[in-house]
Design an enzyme around this catalytic site. Structure first.
Site, mmCIF file in Angstrom:
data_model
loop_
_atom_site.group_PDB
_atom_site.id
_atom_site.type_symbol
_atom_site.label_atom_id
_atom_site.label_comp_id
_atom_site.label_asym_id
_atom_site.label_seq_id
_atom_site.Cartn_x
_atom_site.Cartn_y
_atom_site.Cartn_z
ATOM 1 N N LYS A 114 0.832 -1.205 0.000
ATOM 2 C CA LYS A 114 0.000 0.000 0.000
ATOM 3 C C LYS A 114 0.869 1.258 0.000
ATOM 4 C CE LYS A 114 -4.178 -1.995 1.960
ATOM 5 N NZ LYS A 114 -4.953 -2.264 3.172
ATOM 6 N N LYS A 194 -5.936 -7.480 -14.567
ATOM 7 C CA LYS A 194 -6.921 -7.760 -13.516
ATOM 8 C C LYS A 194 -7.851 -6.550 -13.387
ATOM 9 C CE LYS A 194 -6.700 -7.021 -8.562
ATOM 10 N NZ LYS A 194 -7.971 -7.200 -7.971
ATOM 11 N N LYS A 197 -10.034 -1.036 -9.415
ATOM 12 C CA LYS A 197 -10.358 0.386 -9.517
ATOM 13 C C LYS A 197 -9.101 1.213 -9.762
ATOM 14 C CE LYS A 197 -10.937 1.006 -4.528
ATOM 15 N NZ LYS A 197 -10.681 -0.422 -4.247
HETATM 16 P P1 ADP Z 1 -9.525 -3.120 -6.365
HETATM 17 O O1 ADP Z 1 -8.439 -3.952 -7.015
HETATM 18 O O2 ADP Z 1 -10.563 -2.712 -7.339
HETATM 19 O O3 ADP Z 1 -8.954 -1.950 -5.580
HETATM 20 P P2 ADP Z 1 -9.907 -4.287 -3.776
HETATM 21 O O4 ADP Z 1 -8.434 -4.563 -3.657
HETATM 22 O O5 ADP Z 1 -10.509 -3.165 -2.978
HETATM 23 O O6 ADP Z 1 -10.241 -4.070 -5.325
HETATM 24 O O7 ADP Z 1 -10.667 -5.632 -3.496
HETATM 25 C C1 ADP Z 1 -11.825 -5.774 -2.738
HETATM 26 C C2 ADP Z 1 -12.240 -7.228 -2.848
HETATM 27 O O8 ADP Z 1 -12.628 -7.551 -4.189
HETATM 28 C C3 ADP Z 1 -11.131 -8.208 -2.475
HETATM 29 O O9 ADP Z 1 -11.692 -9.279 -1.734
HETATM 30 C C4 ADP Z 1 -10.604 -8.713 -3.807
HETATM 31 O O10 ADP Z 1 -10.107 -10.029 -3.723
HETATM 32 C C5 ADP Z 1 -11.856 -8.637 -4.701
HETATM 33 N N1 ADP Z 1 -11.473 -8.334 -6.081
HETATM 34 C C6 ADP Z 1 -10.992 -7.141 -6.541
HETATM 35 N N2 ADP Z 1 -10.732 -7.193 -7.875
HETATM 36 C C7 ADP Z 1 -11.055 -8.453 -8.266
HETATM 37 C C8 ADP Z 1 -11.003 -9.133 -9.534
HETATM 38 N N3 ADP Z 1 -10.600 -8.532 -10.650
HETATM 39 N N4 ADP Z 1 -11.387 -10.430 -9.572
HETATM 40 C C9 ADP Z 1 -11.827 -11.079 -8.444
HETATM 41 N N5 ADP Z 1 -11.896 -10.485 -7.228
HETATM 42 C C10 ADP Z 1 -11.515 -9.185 -7.126
#
Ligand code: ADP
Ligand code: TRP
Length: 325
Positions: A114, A194, A197
């Site tokens: 982070k 992947k 956001k």
């Molecule tokens: P982002 O990558 O959009 O910032 P987060 O890290 O906040 O997402 O993830 C929040 C939750 O959503 C976590 O449990 C993560 O494993 C799941 N998640 C995020 N992106 C994906 C993805 N592309 N495929 C499957 N699960 C995801």
């Protein structure tokens, strides 16, 4: 009688969710309500490590609460609450931090990741795994299903529970079993990385119809002419379509790829329709919930009451064990 298996998980309120969040986190969390006695909470203290805007924090909590309810979380089956409605979690976090070696936190990847992404290196960000351990241990959770990224935090949790039990007596805290969801596939983003956001390549769960269609039309494809067969491997449309379509529709799309004669525009149109239909009932429920803010408040207040009862019981036990009571 054996108590039903207690399962707990937390979801960070991080703003508008994309379909990767839905399939990777939200849907599996909601599924827990049929597996045992489930506690699901909105991790708002945690999101303060990254969100500094009070209006945004309030709005994000509300949005994720509405989205979870719209997607089928049933507050009759689940203890559904907001983390900060149970301030006892801070007391337990403090107690855990007194047995937590610094070296344990120094090993955690998520802090370094982070910080590398530009999040300010606060004490809270560093101590995050201790608060997460308190989230789990405060409710005597037996099982904690999470994504792979949280595995290390669960090891910290088990480690800290063990240290408390060694210092103050077996049974002071319940040592939880992690359930790592390896099987949840990573949802690809509209550009093939992947979906995240941070990459701005997401398809929102509840986007407007036109805007969502436009996003889907932007999916990267190769330049195979309409009449030719299209590659199945490496397709970005197929894995997304798989999430929404039934088997027959999916098979038909694979065959149309292999046979040729159908263009990418057509596949994208099918994807846009499947996506729209899939979320239609949830979208309708979400509209209702947004129009009835009192209901969401009531649900969270009831959940807070249930969670606090349980937390008071566990914190009372821990206070006696450590000598605070
Ligand atoms: P982002 O990558 O959009 O910032 P987060 O890290 O906040 O997402 O993830 C929040 C939750 O959503 C976590 O449990 C993560 O494993 C799941 N998640 C995020 N992106 C994906 C993805 N592309 N495929 C499957 N699960 C995801
Ligand atoms: N750290 C988790 C995440 O970022 C959210 C979370 C906080 C959590 N406390 C928890 C998950 C306790 C499971 C149990 O996704």
């Amino acid at each position: 009688m054996l108590r039903a298996m207690r399962i707990l998980t937390g979801i960070q309120p991080s703003g508008t969710l994309h379909i990767g969040n839905y399939f990777g986190a939200m849907k599996p969390a909601i599924g827990l309500q049929d597996e045992g006695e489930a506690f699901i909470f909105i991790a708002d203290y945690h999101s303060m490590t990254t969100v500094r805007d009070p209006e945004a924090l309030r709005a994000n909590v509300r949005e994720v609460a509405i989205d979870l309810l719209a997607c089928g979380l049933d507050p009759q089956k689940v203890v559904f609450f907001r983390q900060s409605d149970v301030p006892e979690v801070n007391e337990l976090a403090w107690i855990l931090s007194t047995v937590c070696p610094l070296s344990l936190l120094e090993k955690c990847h998520s802090y370094k990741d982070k910080v590398a992404r530009g999040i300010s290196p606060s004490h809270a960000l560093f101590a995050y795994p201790v608060l997460m351990a308190a989230d789990i241990l405060l409710y005597d959770a037996a099982r904690v299903p999470v994504g792979k990224d949280q595995k290390q935090h669960l090891e910290v949790t088990r480690d800290l529970a063990g240290k408390v039990n060694d210092a103050y007596g077996e049974g002071t805290l319940v040592v939880p079993e992690p359930v790592i969801r390896d099987e949840v596939a990573v949802v690809p983003g509209l550009d093939g990385q992947k979906m995240s956001k941070s990459y701005n390549n997401g398809l929102p769960m509840f986007g407007a119809e036109k805007a969502s269609k436009k996003l889907i039309m932007r999916i990267v494809t190769d330049s195979t002419p309409v009449e030719d067969p299209k590659p199945v491997d490496g397709s970005l449309i197929l894995p997304l379509f798989r999430l929404f379509a039934d088997d027959a529709a999916y098979r038909a799309m694979v065959e149309d790829h292999q046979r040729g004669g159908v263009g990418y525009g057509d596949f994208k149109k099918r994807l846009a329709e499947a996506y729209w239909d899939y979320f239609a009932p949830m979208r309708a429920r979400r509209e209702e919930l947004m129009a009835d803010s009192g209901h969401v408040d009531e649900v969270l207040a009831r959940g807070a009451g249930q969670a606090r009862n349980e937390a008071a019981r566990v914190v009372g036990r821990v206070r006696r064990a450590v000598g605070l009571a």
